[in-house]
Design a protein around this motif. Structure first.
Motif, PDB file in Angstrom:
ATOM      1  N   MET A   1       0.851  -1.198   0.000  1.00 38.41           N
ATOM      2  CA  MET A   1       0.000   0.000   0.000  1.00 38.41           C
ATOM      3  C   MET A   1       0.880   1.239   0.000  1.00 38.41           C
ATOM      4  O   MET A   1       1.746   1.395   0.865  1.00 38.41           O
ATOM      5  CB  MET A   1      -0.904  -0.004   1.233  1.00 38.41           C
ATOM      6  N   ASP A   2       0.678   2.123  -0.980  1.00 38.39           N
ATOM      7  CA  ASP A   2       1.446   3.366  -1.074  1.00 38.39           C
ATOM      8  C   ASP A   2       0.596   4.485  -0.456  1.00 38.39           C
ATOM      9  O   ASP A   2      -0.207   5.130  -1.124  1.00 38.39           O
ATOM     10  CB  ASP A   2       1.768   3.668  -2.539  1.00 38.39           C
ATOM     11  N   ARG A   3       0.765   4.692   0.859  1.00 43.48           N
ATOM     12  CA  ARG A   3      -0.099   5.627   1.570  1.00 43.48           C
ATOM     13  C   ARG A   3       0.008   7.057   1.052  1.00 43.48           C
ATOM     14  O   ARG A   3      -0.995   7.764   0.928  1.00 43.48           O
ATOM     15  CB  ARG A   3       0.207   5.593   3.078  1.00 43.48           C
ATOM     16  N   ARG A   4       1.211   7.492   0.738  1.00 45.13           N
ATOM     17  CA  ARG A   4       1.381   8.872   0.282  1.00 45.13           C
ATOM     18  C   ARG A   4       0.752   9.087  -1.089  1.00 45.13           C
ATOM     19  O   ARG A   4       0.052  10.082  -1.317  1.00 45.13           O
ATOM     20  CB  ARG A   4       2.877   9.225   0.270  1.00 45.13           C
ATOM     21  N   GLU A   5       0.988   8.175  -2.023  1.00 42.12           N
ATOM     22  CA  GLU A   5       0.382   8.308  -3.353  1.00 42.12           C
ATOM     23  C   GLU A   5      -1.138   8.199  -3.275  1.00 42.12           C
ATOM     24  O   GLU A   5      -1.862   8.907  -3.968  1.00 42.12           O
ATOM     25  CB  GLU A   5       0.941   7.233  -4.287  1.00 42.12           C
ATOM     26  N   LEU A   6      -1.615   7.304  -2.412  1.00 42.21           N
ATOM     27  CA  LEU A   6      -3.060   7.160  -2.237  1.00 42.21           C
ATOM     28  C   LEU A   6      -3.653   8.454  -1.701  1.00 42.21           C
ATOM     29  O   LEU A   6      -4.696   8.921  -2.184  1.00 42.21           O
ATOM     30  CB  LEU A   6      -3.354   6.001  -1.287  1.00 42.21           C
ATOM     31  N   ALA A   7      -2.998   9.053  -0.717  1.00 44.20           N
ATOM     32  CA  ALA A   7      -3.495  10.305  -0.138  1.00 44.20           C
ATOM     33  C   ALA A   7      -3.530  11.411  -1.184  1.00 44.20           C
ATOM     34  O   ALA A   7      -4.525  12.148  -1.305  1.00 44.20           O
ATOM     35  CB  ALA A   7      -2.609  10.714   1.038  1.00 44.20           C
ATOM     36  N   ASP A   8      -2.469  11.526  -1.965  1.00 41.65           N
ATOM     37  CA  ASP A   8      -2.419  12.578  -2.986  1.00 41.65           C
ATOM     38  C   ASP A   8      -3.480  12.352  -4.067  1.00 41.65           C
ATOM     39  O   ASP A   8      -4.101  13.305  -4.555  1.00 41.65           O
ATOM     40  CB  ASP A   8      -1.028  12.636  -3.623  1.00 41.65           C
ATOM     41  N   PHE A   9      -3.670  11.094  -4.430  1.00 42.45           N
ATOM     42  CA  PHE A   9      -4.661  10.777  -5.468  1.00 42.45           C
ATOM     43  C   PHE A   9      -6.066  11.117  -4.980  1.00 42.45           C
ATOM     44  O   PHE A   9      -6.852  11.742  -5.699  1.00 42.45           O
ATOM     45  CB  PHE A   9      -4.568   9.299  -5.843  1.00 42.45           C
ATOM     46  N   LEU A  10      -6.400  10.725  -3.760  1.00 43.44           N
ATOM     47  CA  LEU A  10      -7.727  11.026  -3.226  1.00 43.44           C
ATOM     48  C   LEU A  10      -7.957  12.531  -3.158  1.00 43.44           C
ATOM     49  O   LEU A  10      -9.038  13.022  -3.509  1.00 43.44           O
ATOM     50  CB  LEU A  10      -7.880  10.413  -1.828  1.00 43.44           C
ATOM     51  N   SER A  77     -13.622   7.065 -12.732  1.00 40.85           N
ATOM     52  CA  SER A  77     -13.786   6.234 -13.921  1.00 40.85           C
ATOM     53  C   SER A  77     -13.279   4.831 -13.605  1.00 40.85           C
ATOM     54  O   SER A  77     -12.664   4.590 -12.552  1.00 40.85           O
ATOM     55  CB  SER A  77     -13.007   6.827 -15.092  1.00 40.85           C
ATOM     56  N   ASP A  78     -13.524   3.897 -14.519  1.00 38.33           N
ATOM     57  CA  ASP A  78     -13.032   2.530 -14.300  1.00 38.33           C
ATOM     58  C   ASP A  78     -11.515   2.507 -14.150  1.00 38.33           C
ATOM     59  O   ASP A  78     -10.965   1.800 -13.302  1.00 38.33           O
ATOM     60  CB  ASP A  78     -13.463   1.619 -15.449  1.00 38.33           C
ATOM     61  N   ALA A  79     -10.807   3.300 -14.988  1.00 33.02           N
ATOM     62  CA  ALA A  79      -9.346   3.341 -14.907  1.00 33.02           C
ATOM     63  C   ALA A  79      -8.900   3.934 -13.574  1.00 33.02           C
ATOM     64  O   ALA A  79      -7.938   3.445 -12.948  1.00 33.02           O
ATOM     65  CB  ALA A  79      -8.772   4.146 -16.071  1.00 33.02           C
ATOM     66  N   GLU A  80      -9.588   4.976 -13.115  1.00 34.53           N
ATOM     67  CA  GLU A  80      -9.238   5.584 -11.833  1.00 34.53           C
ATOM     68  C   GLU A  80      -9.555   4.643 -10.676  1.00 34.53           C
ATOM     69  O   GLU A  80      -8.813   4.587  -9.693  1.00 34.53           O
ATOM     70  CB  GLU A  80      -9.998   6.898 -11.665  1.00 34.53           C
ATOM     71  N   ARG A  81     -10.646   3.901 -10.792  1.00 36.47           N
ATOM     72  CA  ARG A  81     -10.998   2.927  -9.757  1.00 36.47           C
ATOM     73  C   ARG A  81      -9.914   1.862  -9.639  1.00 36.47           C
ATOM     74  O   ARG A  81      -9.497   1.485  -8.535  1.00 36.47           O
ATOM     75  CB  ARG A  81     -12.348   2.286 -10.095  1.00 36.47           C
ATOM     76  N   ASP A  82      -9.449   1.364 -10.789  1.00 40.89           N
ATOM     77  CA  ASP A  82      -8.382   0.362 -10.768  1.00 40.89           C
ATOM     78  C   ASP A  82      -7.110   0.935 -10.141  1.00 40.89           C
ATOM     79  O   ASP A  82      -6.421   0.261  -9.364  1.00 40.89           O
ATOM     80  CB  ASP A  82      -8.089  -0.131 -12.184  1.00 40.89           C
ATOM     81  N   HIS A  83      -6.796   2.192 -10.485  1.00 43.15           N
ATOM     82  CA  HIS A  83      -5.603   2.840  -9.932  1.00 43.15           C
ATOM     83  C   HIS A  83      -5.725   2.975  -8.414  1.00 43.15           C
ATOM     84  O   HIS A  83      -4.754   2.743  -7.677  1.00 43.15           O
ATOM     85  CB  HIS A  83      -5.426   4.211 -10.582  1.00 43.15           C
ATOM     86  N   LEU A  84      -6.924   3.332  -7.945  1.00 42.88           N
ATOM     87  CA  LEU A  84      -7.169   3.434  -6.508  1.00 42.88           C
ATOM     88  C   LEU A  84      -6.881   2.106  -5.814  1.00 42.88           C
ATOM     89  O   LEU A  84      -6.236   2.058  -4.757  1.00 42.88           O
ATOM     90  CB  LEU A  84      -8.621   3.858  -6.267  1.00 42.88           C
ATOM     91  N   HIS A  85      -7.346   1.016  -6.397  1.00 43.53           N
ATOM     92  CA  HIS A  85      -7.110  -0.300  -5.811  1.00 43.53           C
ATOM     93  C   HIS A  85      -5.624  -0.641  -5.776  1.00 43.53           C
ATOM     94  O   HIS A  85      -5.129  -1.197  -4.783  1.00 43.53           O
ATOM     95  CB  HIS A  85      -7.873  -1.368  -6.604  1.00 43.53           C
ATOM     96  N   HIS A  86      -4.911  -0.328  -6.858  1.00 42.34           N
ATOM     97  CA  HIS A  86      -3.479  -0.633  -6.889  1.00 42.34           C
ATOM     98  C   HIS A  86      -2.732   0.169  -5.826  1.00 42.34           C
ATOM     99  O   HIS A  86      -1.823  -0.355  -5.166  1.00 42.34           O
ATOM    100  CB  HIS A  86      -2.916  -0.356  -8.274  1.00 42.34           C
ATOM    101  N   LEU A  87      -3.091   1.443  -5.652  1.00 41.44           N
ATOM    102  CA  LEU A  87      -2.442   2.261  -4.634  1.00 41.44           C
ATOM    103  C   LEU A  87      -2.716   1.722  -3.235  1.00 41.44           C
ATOM    104  O   LEU A  87      -1.868   1.816  -2.342  1.00 41.44           O
ATOM    105  CB  LEU A  87      -2.930   3.715  -4.729  1.00 41.44           C
ATOM    106  N   ALA A  88      -3.917   1.160  -3.051  1.00 35.32           N
ATOM    107  CA  ALA A  88      -4.283   0.615  -1.748  1.00 35.32           C
ATOM    108  C   ALA A  88      -3.725  -0.789  -1.536  1.00 35.32           C
ATOM    109  O   ALA A  88      -3.927  -1.375  -0.463  1.00 35.32           O
ATOM    110  CB  ALA A  88      -5.802   0.592  -1.605  1.00 35.32           C
ATOM    111  N   GLY A  89      -3.045  -1.331  -2.539  1.00 33.61           N
ATOM    112  CA  GLY A  89      -2.468  -2.663  -2.412  1.00 33.61           C
ATOM    113  C   GLY A  89      -3.489  -3.767  -2.509  1.00 33.61           C
ATOM    114  O   GLY A  89      -3.265  -4.876  -2.004  1.00 33.61           O
ATOM    115  N   THR A  90      -4.612  -3.483  -3.158  1.00 36.97           N
ATOM    116  CA  THR A  90      -5.687  -4.461  -3.297  1.00 36.97           C
ATOM    117  C   THR A  90      -6.020  -4.619  -4.776  1.00 36.97           C
ATOM    118  O   THR A  90      -6.429  -3.648  -5.414  1.00 36.97           O
ATOM    119  CB  THR A  90      -6.952  -4.000  -2.554  1.00 36.97           C
ATOM    120  N   PRO A  91      -5.835  -5.803  -5.356  1.00 39.16           N
ATOM    121  CA  PRO A  91      -6.148  -5.968  -6.786  1.00 39.16           C
ATOM    122  C   PRO A  91      -7.589  -5.591  -7.071  1.00 39.16           C
ATOM    123  O   PRO A  91      -8.499  -5.959  -6.314  1.00 39.16           O
ATOM    124  CB  PRO A  91      -5.912  -7.464  -7.019  1.00 39.16           C
ATOM    125  N   PRO A  92      -7.816  -4.834  -8.134  1.00 37.59           N
ATOM    126  CA  PRO A  92      -9.188  -4.423  -8.458  1.00 37.59           C
ATOM    127  C   PRO A  92     -10.029  -5.610  -8.905  1.00 37.59           C
ATOM    128  O   PRO A  92      -9.560  -6.502  -9.601  1.00 37.59           O
ATOM    129  CB  PRO A  92      -9.013  -3.419  -9.600  1.00 37.59           C
TER     130      PRO A  92
END
Length: 283
Positions: A1-10, A77-92
């Protein structure tokens, strides 16, 4: 899980959404661009404290349910949703369901085609956008409920007026086959979508024809390049049928045009004047 990238993305996704986009009042003294953290938390049905910790890179790994709720709240979007999952360390997982939101540029395109009847259909064959000529040629979709705008349901369950199944199109049998194939493929893409599952169950229960086609498990549909609409006011209208895929939304733009100088082109011109005002005249 990339907490910093996830925080910035959100944070970046939150700041691009205005209160009006989600039906909230802007109110006075709004100092932050986009939504407030507490507003996203409210829309996602999670605590403000937990969402704040996500944006501060201090939260533990969010669950799949939380990720899905945040994705919906932020209109990813679907692409953004997948990116969110990858940042959280959870496969979409699979997309939650077919998109019904049509880009404004596509809506504008429909209305810039005055000599063509054009609609946008979702992955489940629901008509989700149309121009005036399409409403005149086919049906006034604005007068229908969402349920009745689904072309697969109407093809198999009706109503079927005297003009024939599904606006009296000449390829109604071919459409029935291809629509089932498209629906079969959509069911594999969206296995968790309750609305799609319910539609299939309704069709299986109400149509023996649908049930037989569904049992074939076919997923390859052949395109229809030309068809004839039997219209109650102007008679037969022969049109070319072109389909443009909107890949990122899993939607299709269907455009009907008549050959230049043909009687069908004249019929479409007449329909552009008559509009939908006489579509309720008995055939």
């Amino acid at each position: 899980m990339d907490r910093r990238e996830l925080a910035d993305f959100l944070r970046s996704r939150r700041e691009r959404i205005t209160p009006a986009d989600v039906g909230l009042a802007a109110g006075p003294r709004r100092r932050t661009p986009g939504l407030r953290r507490e507003e996203v938390a409210q829309l996602a049905y999670i605590s403000t404290e937990y969402y704040t910790r996500l944006e501060q890179a201090r939260a533990p790994r969010p669950s799949l349910e939380v990720l899905a709720q945040v994705a919906r709240a932020l209109r990813l979007s679907d692409a953004e949703r997948d990116h969110l999952h990858h940042l959280a360390g959870t496969p979409p997982g699979p997309p939650p369901g077919p998109s019904r939101e049509v880009r404004q540029s596509i809506v504008d395109l429909l209305h810039r085609l005055p000599q063509a009847a054009a609609i946008v259909i979702s992955a489940t064959h629901e008509v989700i956008a149309w121009n005036d000529l399409a409403a005149a040629l086919m049906e006034d979709f604005s007068a229908l409920s969402r349920r009745d705008r689904n072309l697969v349901r109407r093809a198999f369950l009706g109503p079927h007026p005297k003009s024939g199944r599904l606006y009296g199109v000449s390829d109604s049998a071919e459409f029935a086959i291809s629509s089932v194939q498209h629906l079969r493929a959509a069911s594999a893409r969206y296995p968790g979508d309750a609305e799609l599952t319910g539609l299939v169950a309704e069709l299986l229960d109400g149509s023996a024809e649908f049930a037989a086609l569904w049992a074939a498990h076919d997923v390859t549909a052949s395109p229809t390049l030309c068809k004839t609409f039997h219209h109650p006011v102007v008679g037969p209208v022969v049109v070319n049928c072109d389909v443009l895929d909107i890949a990122d939304r899993d939607q299709r733009v269907v455009i009907y045009t008549a050959a230049p100088g043909s009687p069908s082109e004249e019929a479409l011109r007449l329909l552009s004047v008559v509009g939908t005002q006489r579509l309720d005249v008995p055939g």
